[in-house]
Design a protein around this motif. Structure first.
Motif, PDB file in Angstrom:
ATOM      1  N   VAL A  82       2.579  -2.885  -9.912  1.00  0.00           N
ATOM      2  CA  VAL A  82       1.817  -4.126 -10.143  1.00  0.00           C
ATOM      3  C   VAL A  82       0.758  -4.266  -9.044  1.00  0.00           C
ATOM      4  N   LEU A  83       1.177  -4.094  -7.781  1.00  0.00           N
ATOM      5  CA  LEU A  83       0.229  -4.274  -6.675  1.00  0.00           C
ATOM      6  C   LEU A  83      -0.957  -3.313  -6.788  1.00  0.00           C
ATOM      7  N   PHE A  84      -0.659  -2.002  -6.836  1.00  0.00           N
ATOM      8  CA  PHE A  84      -1.746  -1.019  -6.826  1.00  0.00           C
ATOM      9  C   PHE A  84      -2.487  -0.984  -8.167  1.00  0.00           C
ATOM     10  N   LEU A 182       2.012 -17.320  -0.634  1.00  0.00           N
ATOM     11  CA  LEU A 182       1.036 -17.646   0.415  1.00  0.00           C
ATOM     12  C   LEU A 182       0.967 -16.524   1.458  1.00  0.00           C
ATOM     13  N   ARG A 183       2.106 -15.862   1.671  1.00  0.00           N
ATOM     14  CA  ARG A 183       2.138 -14.737   2.628  1.00  0.00           C
ATOM     15  C   ARG A 183       1.346 -13.557   2.071  1.00  0.00           C
ATOM     16  N   ASP A 184       1.577 -13.218   0.797  1.00  0.00           N
ATOM     17  CA  ASP A 184       1.041 -11.964   0.256  1.00  0.00           C
ATOM     18  C   ASP A 184      -0.386 -12.039  -0.267  1.00  0.00           C
ATOM     19  N   THR A 185      -0.841 -13.210  -0.703  1.00  0.00           N
ATOM     20  CA  THR A 185      -2.176 -13.241  -1.323  1.00  0.00           C
ATOM     21  C   THR A 185      -3.270 -12.861  -0.313  1.00  0.00           C
ATOM     22  N   PRO A 186      -3.406 -13.571   0.810  1.00  0.00           N
ATOM     23  CA  PRO A 186      -4.484 -13.147   1.710  1.00  0.00           C
ATOM     24  C   PRO A 186      -4.186 -11.840   2.449  1.00  0.00           C
ATOM     25  N   THR A 187      -2.902 -11.620   2.779  1.00  0.00           N
ATOM     26  CA  THR A 187      -2.608 -10.449   3.628  1.00  0.00           C
ATOM     27  C   THR A 187      -2.754  -9.135   2.859  1.00  0.00           C
ATOM     28  N   LEU A 188      -2.628  -9.180   1.534  1.00  0.00           N
ATOM     29  CA  LEU A 188      -2.870  -7.937   0.801  1.00  0.00           C
ATOM     30  C   LEU A 188      -4.360  -7.686   0.629  1.00  0.00           C
ATOM     31  N   GLY A 189      -5.161  -8.762   0.676  1.00  0.00           N
ATOM     32  CA  GLY A 189      -6.617  -8.584   0.754  1.00  0.00           C
ATOM     33  C   GLY A 189      -6.952  -7.864   2.064  1.00  0.00           C
ATOM     34  N   ILE A 190      -6.349  -8.341   3.159  1.00  0.00           N
ATOM     35  CA  ILE A 190      -6.572  -7.731   4.487  1.00  0.00           C
ATOM     36  C   ILE A 190      -6.093  -6.266   4.501  1.00  0.00           C
ATOM     37  N   TYR A 191      -4.983  -6.043   3.826  1.00  0.00           N
ATOM     38  CA  TYR A 191      -4.371  -4.697   3.741  1.00  0.00           C
ATOM     39  C   TYR A 191      -5.377  -3.688   3.169  1.00  0.00           C
ATOM     40  N   PHE A 192      -5.969  -4.024   2.001  1.00  0.00           N
ATOM     41  CA  PHE A 192      -6.871  -3.067   1.360  1.00  0.00           C
ATOM     42  C   PHE A 192      -8.227  -2.988   2.081  1.00  0.00           C
ATOM     43  N   THR A 224      -1.738  -4.070  10.322  1.00  0.00           N
ATOM     44  CA  THR A 224      -2.629  -5.242  10.343  1.00  0.00           C
ATOM     45  C   THR A 224      -2.148  -6.320   9.369  1.00  0.00           C
ATOM     46  N   SER A 225      -1.777  -5.886   8.161  1.00  0.00           N
ATOM     47  CA  SER A 225      -1.375  -6.891   7.174  1.00  0.00           C
ATOM     48  C   SER A 225      -0.059  -7.557   7.584  1.00  0.00           C
ATOM     49  N   TRP A 226       0.868  -6.783   8.143  1.00  0.00           N
ATOM     50  CA  TRP A 226       2.150  -7.386   8.530  1.00  0.00           C
ATOM     51  C   TRP A 226       2.020  -8.300   9.745  1.00  0.00           C
ATOM     52  N   VAL A 227       1.093  -7.941  10.670  1.00  0.00           N
ATOM     53  CA  VAL A 227       0.892  -8.833  11.824  1.00  0.00           C
ATOM     54  C   VAL A 227       0.415 -10.197  11.327  1.00  0.00           C
ATOM     55  N   THR A 228      -0.532 -10.178  10.383  1.00  0.00           N
ATOM     56  CA  THR A 228      -1.046 -11.458   9.876  1.00  0.00           C
ATOM     57  C   THR A 228      -0.028 -12.150   8.955  1.00  0.00           C
ATOM     58  N   ALA A 229       0.872 -11.366   8.378  1.00  0.00           N
ATOM     59  CA  ALA A 229       1.849 -11.956   7.442  1.00  0.00           C
ATOM     60  C   ALA A 229       3.071 -12.533   8.159  1.00  0.00           C
ATOM     61  N   THR A 230       3.287 -12.157   9.425  1.00  0.00           N
ATOM     62  CA  THR A 230       4.558 -12.510  10.079  1.00  0.00           C
ATOM     63  C   THR A 230       4.859 -14.017  10.110  1.00  0.00           C
ATOM     64  N   ALA A 277       6.500  -1.510  13.704  1.00  0.00           N
ATOM     65  CA  ALA A 277       6.982  -0.128  13.835  1.00  0.00           C
ATOM     66  C   ALA A 277       7.372   0.417  12.456  1.00  0.00           C
ATOM     67  N   ARG A 278       7.915  -0.435  11.620  1.00  0.00           N
ATOM     68  CA  ARG A 278       8.318  -0.033  10.269  1.00  0.00           C
ATOM     69  C   ARG A 278       7.092   0.170   9.376  1.00  0.00           C
ATOM     70  N   ALA A 279       6.097  -0.721   9.570  1.00  0.00           N
ATOM     71  CA  ALA A 279       4.947  -0.741   8.653  1.00  0.00           C
ATOM     72  C   ALA A 279       4.115   0.543   8.695  1.00  0.00           C
ATOM     73  N   PRO A 281       4.785   4.036   9.259  1.00  0.00           N
ATOM     74  CA  PRO A 281       5.171   5.164   8.385  1.00  0.00           C
ATOM     75  C   PRO A 281       5.283   4.797   6.913  1.00  0.00           C
ATOM     76  N   VAL A 282       5.819   3.602   6.624  1.00  0.00           N
ATOM     77  CA  VAL A 282       6.030   3.208   5.223  1.00  0.00           C
ATOM     78  C   VAL A 282       4.689   3.168   4.475  1.00  0.00           C
ATOM     79  N   ASN A 283       3.685   2.552   5.085  1.00  0.00           N
ATOM     80  CA  ASN A 283       2.410   2.395   4.390  1.00  0.00           C
ATOM     81  C   ASN A 283       1.528   3.636   4.469  1.00  0.00           C
ATOM     82  N   ALA A 284       1.753   4.489   5.494  1.00  0.00           N
ATOM     83  CA  ALA A 284       1.015   5.760   5.553  1.00  0.00           C
ATOM     84  C   ALA A 284       1.374   6.597   4.328  1.00  0.00           C
TER      85      ALA A 284
HETATM   86  C1  LIG Z   1       1.832  -7.761   4.427  1.00  0.00           C
HETATM   87  N1  LIG Z   1       2.386  -7.280   3.207  1.00  0.00           N
HETATM   88  C2  LIG Z   1       3.168  -8.186   2.417  1.00  0.00           C
HETATM   89  C3  LIG Z   1       2.140  -6.001   2.795  1.00  0.00           C
HETATM   90  N2  LIG Z   1       1.399  -5.266   3.413  1.00  0.00           N
HETATM   91  N3  LIG Z   1       2.665  -5.614   1.654  1.00  0.00           N
HETATM   92  C4  LIG Z   1       2.339  -4.351   1.038  1.00  0.00           C
HETATM   93  C5  LIG Z   1       3.098  -3.268   1.678  1.00  0.00           C
HETATM   94  C6  LIG Z   1       4.373  -3.092   1.073  1.00  0.00           C
HETATM   95  C7  LIG Z   1       5.192  -2.026   1.720  1.00  0.00           C
HETATM   96  N4  LIG Z   1       6.189  -1.625   0.778  1.00  0.00           N
HETATM   97  C8  LIG Z   1       5.856  -2.564   2.979  1.00  0.00           C
HETATM   98  O1  LIG Z   1       6.976  -3.040   2.856  1.00  0.00           O
HETATM   99  O2  LIG Z   1       5.269  -2.507   4.039  1.00  0.00           O
END
Ligand SMILES: CN(C)C(=N)NCCC[C@H](N)C(=O)O
Length: 298
Positions: A82-84, A182-192, A224-230, A277-279, A281-284
């Protein structure tokens, strides 16, 4: 899933399975970090990352770190598709260029941001019930059931979903969904935007980014997206737990205010280090398999 498939002519179906499998693999490897993050965000008994890791290991063994993992694995195909898929199709609609043409004619960052926000908004609603069950199970700190010991509140993901449904109806399964949106809408914009910007910076015009570039850009996009989403991630997790604990919040704002009153502004950054630290490798690996998918379907 269909959204992503319909974006491209299907030439190599196995690439879609690689996309799903790498997503699931990243999820399994990242789950122990996610459990520590969720516990730090929702429980006040831990002094920090190491303390949480040691207590979890001593009390629950290695299995404690993998609690709540099964539903995310089952749902990752849908959530990532759905996301991609929404992101790709929204970008296609906004720019009227295919993925291949986009390297020569780069989309504007405003278009990338809007497409990312749209993907984030829609994936949040698919993710919400699975995320709620994950968080509830990750917070069960009982060791494995011993004969004679009281059973944990939830016996597994299906029992957890059924108990919430019975007690609160279908709406109960969407507890915390508003904070998640509210967490995911702007931060996924930042992500891409971060991903596209980093690829653009390190790739000559008109060429495709190398695998190393995709890995690094994807990793940093995750951080970057997770820092802003925290900050909203903390609030979301607390609201998801609120139905269980004595604490009841009147809403998102009430949860924010009472968390800050009790624990100070630092509460918004709980779990930031371990999540970053998790973000990476997972997102790479997620972006590497996404690019592979687009090229082979392309
Ligand atoms: C800041 N957010 C919500 C994200 N960047 N989400 C997309 C990444 C999802 C990935 N499976 C993960 O868990 O990092």
């Amino acid at each position: 899933m269909e959204a992503l498939r319909s974006n491209c002519e299907l030439k190599e179906p196995h690439s879609w399975y690689i996309f799903v499998t790498t997503g699931a693999l990243g999820l399994v490897l990242g789950h122990p970090f996610d459990t520590v993050k969720v516990r730090l965000q929702t429980q006040t008994t831990y002094q920090g990352i190491i303390d949480c890791m040691v207590k979890t290991y001593r009390h629950e063994s290695l299995l404690g770190f993998f609690k709540g993992m099964s539903f995310p694995i089952v749902s990752i195909a849908v959530v990532n598709s759905v996301l991609f898929g929404v992101y790709s199709n929204a970008l296609l609609a906004l720019t009227a260029t295919s993925h291949q043409e986009r390297r020569a004619q780069a989309p504007s960052y405003t278009h990338v941001f809007i497409a990312g926000c749209t993907g984030g908004f829609l994936q949040a609603y698919c993710l919400a019930p699975f995320d709620l069950i994950k968080v509830r199970l990750q917070n069960q700190t009982e060791p494995r059931a011993q004969p004679g010991s009281p059973p944990p509140r939830y016996r597994g993901p299906v029992h957890c979903a059924a108990s919430i449904f019975q007690a609160e109806g279908p709406r109960g399964l969407f507890r915390g969904a508003w904070a998640l949106t509210l967490r995911d809408t702007p931060t996924l914009g930042i992500y891409f935007v971060t991903y596209e910007w980093l690829c653009h910076q390190s790739t000559p015009d008109g060429q495709n980014p190398s695998s190393a570039t995709v890995l690094v850009a994807g990793g940093f996009a995750g951080i970057t997206s997770w820092v802003t989403a925290t900050p909203l991630d903390v609030i979301k997790s607390r609201m998801q737990m609120a139905g269980l604990e004595q604490r009841a919040y009147r809403g998102l704002l009430d949860c924010m205010v009472s968390s800050v009153r009790q624990e100070g502004l630092g509460v918004f950054f709980r779990g930031l280090t371990i999540n970053s630290a998790r973000a990476f490798p997972v997102n790479a690996v997620t972006f590497l398999s996404y690019e592979y998918l687009l090229h082979s379907w392309g």
